[in-house]
Motif scaffolding. Structure first.
Motif, PDB file in Angstrom:
ATOM      1  N   GLY A   1     -18.287  22.102  -9.630  1.00 51.69           N
ATOM      2  CA  GLY A   1     -17.232  22.594  -8.749  1.00 51.69           C
ATOM      3  C   GLY A   1     -17.298  24.091  -8.509  1.00 51.69           C
ATOM      4  N   SER A   2     -18.443  24.714  -8.785  1.00 56.23           N
ATOM      5  CA  SER A   2     -18.566  26.159  -8.598  1.00 56.23           C
ATOM      6  C   SER A   2     -18.489  26.520  -7.116  1.00 56.23           C
ATOM      7  N   LYS A   3     -18.081  27.756  -6.851  1.00 56.12           N
ATOM      8  CA  LYS A   3     -17.949  28.235  -5.473  1.00 56.12           C
ATOM      9  C   LYS A   3     -18.694  29.567  -5.349  1.00 56.12           C
ATOM     10  N   PRO A   4     -19.771  29.634  -4.552  1.00 59.71           N
ATOM     11  CA  PRO A   4     -20.402  28.523  -3.832  1.00 59.71           C
ATOM     12  C   PRO A   4     -21.092  27.561  -4.796  1.00 59.71           C
ATOM     13  N   ALA A   5     -21.460  26.409  -4.286  1.00 59.42           N
ATOM     14  CA  ALA A   5     -22.037  25.353  -5.117  1.00 59.42           C
ATOM     15  C   ALA A   5     -23.427  25.750  -5.622  1.00 59.42           C
ATOM     16  N   ILE A   6     -23.735  25.320  -6.842  1.00 54.28           N
ATOM     17  CA  ILE A   6     -25.099  25.472  -7.368  1.00 54.28           C
ATOM     18  C   ILE A   6     -26.010  24.540  -6.568  1.00 54.28           C
ATOM     19  N   SER A   7     -27.208  24.970  -6.280  1.00 53.79           N
ATOM     20  CA  SER A   7     -28.157  24.160  -5.509  1.00 53.79           C
ATOM     21  C   SER A   7     -28.334  22.778  -6.137  1.00 53.79           C
ATOM     22  N   ASP A   8     -28.301  21.743  -5.303  1.00 53.15           N
ATOM     23  CA  ASP A   8     -28.491  20.390  -5.835  1.00 53.15           C
ATOM     24  C   ASP A   8     -29.912  20.186  -6.354  1.00 53.15           C
ATOM     25  N   ASP A   9     -30.858  20.991  -5.875  1.00 51.05           N
ATOM     26  CA  ASP A   9     -32.217  20.940  -6.434  1.00 51.05           C
ATOM     27  C   ASP A   9     -32.195  21.348  -7.904  1.00 51.05           C
ATOM     28  N   VAL A  10     -31.446  22.406  -8.195  1.00 57.59           N
ATOM     29  CA  VAL A  10     -31.341  22.903  -9.569  1.00 57.59           C
ATOM     30  C   VAL A  10     -30.682  21.871 -10.471  1.00 57.59           C
ATOM     31  N   LEU A  11     -29.547  21.314 -10.013  1.00 58.83           N
ATOM     32  CA  LEU A  11     -28.806  20.372 -10.856  1.00 58.83           C
ATOM     33  C   LEU A  11     -29.523  19.034 -10.988  1.00 58.83           C
TER      34      LEU A  11
ATOM     35  N   LYS B   1     -32.704  18.618 -11.092  1.00 64.17           N
ATOM     36  CA  LYS B   1     -33.755  18.862 -12.080  1.00 64.17           C
ATOM     37  C   LYS B   1     -33.158  18.938 -13.480  1.00 64.17           C
ATOM     38  N   ALA B   2     -32.031  19.637 -13.620  1.00 64.07           N
ATOM     39  CA  ALA B   2     -31.418  19.831 -14.932  1.00 64.07           C
ATOM     40  C   ALA B   2     -30.931  18.526 -15.542  1.00 64.07           C
ATOM     41  N   PHE B   3     -30.312  17.659 -14.727  1.00 60.33           N
ATOM     42  CA  PHE B   3     -29.741  16.414 -15.229  1.00 60.33           C
ATOM     43  C   PHE B   3     -30.662  15.211 -15.053  1.00 60.33           C
ATOM     44  N   GLN B   4     -31.838  15.453 -14.439  1.00 60.75           N
ATOM     45  CA  GLN B   4     -32.821  14.386 -14.233  1.00 60.75           C
ATOM     46  C   GLN B   4     -32.218  13.207 -13.475  1.00 60.75           C
TER      47      GLN B   4
ATOM     48  N   GLU C   1     -31.092  11.871  -9.133  1.00 51.75           N
ATOM     49  CA  GLU C   1     -31.393  12.103  -7.728  1.00 51.75           C
ATOM     50  C   GLU C   1     -30.392  13.096  -7.131  1.00 51.75           C
ATOM     51  N   LYS C   2     -30.839  13.798  -6.081  1.00 56.83           N
ATOM     52  CA  LYS C   2     -29.980  14.796  -5.457  1.00 56.83           C
ATOM     53  C   LYS C   2     -28.717  14.182  -4.866  1.00 56.83           C
ATOM     54  N   LYS C   3     -28.786  12.939  -4.415  1.00 54.81           N
ATOM     55  CA  LYS C   3     -27.599  12.311  -3.831  1.00 54.81           C
ATOM     56  C   LYS C   3     -26.508  12.105  -4.887  1.00 54.81           C
ATOM     57  N   THR C   4     -26.923  11.906  -6.144  1.00 54.14           N
ATOM     58  CA  THR C   4     -25.945  11.795  -7.229  1.00 54.14           C
ATOM     59  C   THR C   4     -25.241  13.130  -7.437  1.00 54.14           C
ATOM     60  N   VAL C   5     -26.015  14.218  -7.414  1.00 54.95           N
ATOM     61  CA  VAL C   5     -25.448  15.557  -7.545  1.00 54.95           C
ATOM     62  C   VAL C   5     -24.519  15.858  -6.373  1.00 54.95           C
ATOM     63  N   ASP C   6     -24.955  15.509  -5.163  1.00 52.40           N
ATOM     64  CA  ASP C   6     -24.136  15.756  -3.968  1.00 52.40           C
ATOM     65  C   ASP C   6     -22.803  15.027  -4.070  1.00 52.40           C
ATOM     66  N   TRP C   7     -22.833  13.807  -4.591  1.00 55.97           N
ATOM     67  CA  TRP C   7     -21.602  13.028  -4.747  1.00 55.97           C
ATOM     68  C   TRP C   7     -20.678  13.695  -5.761  1.00 55.97           C
ATOM     69  N   LEU C   8     -21.239  14.139  -6.879  1.00 58.16           N
ATOM     70  CA  LEU C   8     -20.437  14.806  -7.902  1.00 58.16           C
ATOM     71  C   LEU C   8     -19.846  16.113  -7.371  1.00 58.16           C
ATOM     72  N   GLN C   9     -20.601  16.860  -6.600  1.00 61.00           N
ATOM     73  CA  GLN C   9     -20.105  18.127  -6.057  1.00 61.00           C
ATOM     74  C   GLN C   9     -19.019  17.910  -5.009  1.00 61.00           C
ATOM     75  N   ALA C  10     -18.967  16.720  -4.437  1.00 56.39           N
ATOM     76  CA  ALA C  10     -17.962  16.429  -3.408  1.00 56.39           C
ATOM     77  C   ALA C  10     -16.625  16.005  -4.002  1.00 56.39           C
ATOM     78  N   GLN C  11     -16.593  15.797  -5.339  1.00 59.60           N
ATOM     79  CA  GLN C  11     -15.354  15.359  -5.973  1.00 59.60           C
ATOM     80  C   GLN C  11     -14.372  16.521  -6.114  1.00 59.60           C
ATOM     81  N   PHE C  12     -13.099  16.160  -6.292  1.00 64.43           N
ATOM     82  CA  PHE C  12     -12.080  17.165  -6.567  1.00 64.43           C
ATOM     83  C   PHE C  12     -11.993  17.333  -8.075  1.00 64.43           C
ATOM     84  N   TRP C  13     -12.401  18.524  -8.555  1.00 63.55           N
ATOM     85  CA  TRP C  13     -12.392  18.758 -10.006  1.00 63.55           C
ATOM     86  C   TRP C  13     -11.079  19.415 -10.395  1.00 63.55           C
ATOM     87  N   ALA C  14     -10.268  18.640 -11.092  1.00 60.94           N
ATOM     88  CA  ALA C  14      -8.890  19.058 -11.400  1.00 60.94           C
ATOM     89  C   ALA C  14      -8.861  20.180 -12.425  1.00 60.94           C
ATOM     90  N   ASP C  15      -7.910  21.073 -12.268  1.00 63.86           N
ATOM     91  CA  ASP C  15      -7.664  22.152 -13.220  1.00 63.86           C
ATOM     92  C   ASP C  15      -6.386  21.826 -13.984  1.00 63.86           C
TER      93      ASP C  15
END
Length: 240
Positions: free
Chosen positions: A206-216, A218-221, A223-237
């Motif tokens: 949920g960082s602003k701006p978002a961390i590159s999905d290529d980076v994430l 690779k880090a979490f091993q 697919e990028k679409k999984t990262v894109d889906w996670l970044q699209a969620q509302f991360w509650a505070d």
């Protein structure tokens, strides 16, 4: 023979010198570790002067002549339940730090009430500047933390009313209410006037701006679409 004795004495002197410098280095490291926390007060108190425009590591002190009892007081009503339905994780953290009580400045301590809905959690997070000691007031909590690299050992415990657990400074930890029917409440003390909180999911996805999905990816091993889906969620505070 005299030459041998001379060499031996020289070696002894070099070893003693090396040992001396090693002790000095260790003492310096220990001293640095001691200082790597909130500063210790050099006077009775240093009430934060929030109106000052001077930027320091902490807050400028108010003139002692202007200090009053209200600088050390907050009608926080910590005996009252908090709303745990305002976010998806089902918890509410009410933090009492130096921003809310100016008198905490330089005293190296803060407090939090944490309310948990049934099956609610305070998700994995860290406090970069504080160790936390948590006491369960009502209900049951499943808690744990993970040690640093390379071991990443997971230590966990089920806590009942009155139980106490410690989360070491900087380590990732969480609390979860396993009861599907009853809420839980805990009080936490933290060894910093401003402990900070880094919620892992929020920071990574949920960082602003978002961390590159290529980076994430690779880090979490994954697919990028999984990262894109996670970044699209509302991360509650859940920090209040």
């Amino acid at each position: 023979e005299a030459k041998k004795d001379s060499c031996f004495e020289k070696r002894k002197t070099q070893m003693a010198s090396s040992s001396y410098f090693l002790v000095i280095a260790l003492l310096a490291l220990a001293s640095w570790q001691t200082m790597a926390s909130d500063p210790s007060p050099l006077q009775d108190f240093c009430v934060a002067e929030n109106s000052s425009h001077v930027l320091v590591n902490g807050f400028v002190c108010k003139d002692p002549k202007d200090v009053k009892a209200e600088d050390f007081f907050l009608a926080a009503k910590l005996d009252m339940p908090r709303d745990t339905k305002a976010n998806k994780v089902g918890s509410n953290v009410t933090l009492i730090n130096v921003m809310r009580i100016p008198g905490l400045n330089t005293l190296g301590i803060s407090l939090a009430r944490i309310d948990y809905a049934p099956l609610g959690e305070n998700p994995p997070h860290t406090h970069p500047r504080a160790t936390e000691i948590l006491t369960v007031l009502e209900g049951t909590l499943y808690v744990g933390f993970v040690t640093s690299n390379p071991d990443n050992k997971f230590l966990s415990k089920v806590l009942n009313k009155g139980d106490v657990f410690v989360f070491p400074e900087g380590l990732v930890h969480f609390q979860f209410n396993p009861n599907p029917y009853k809420p839980a409440v805990a009080i936490a003390a933290l060894s910093s006037q401003n402990p900070g909180a880094i919620t892992i999911a929020n920071a990574v996805f949920g960082s602003k701006p978002a961390i590159s999905d290529d980076v994430l990816a690779k880090a979490f091993q994954v697919e990028k679409k999984t990262v894109d889906w996670l970044q699209a969620q509302f991360w509650a505070d859940n920090q209040n």
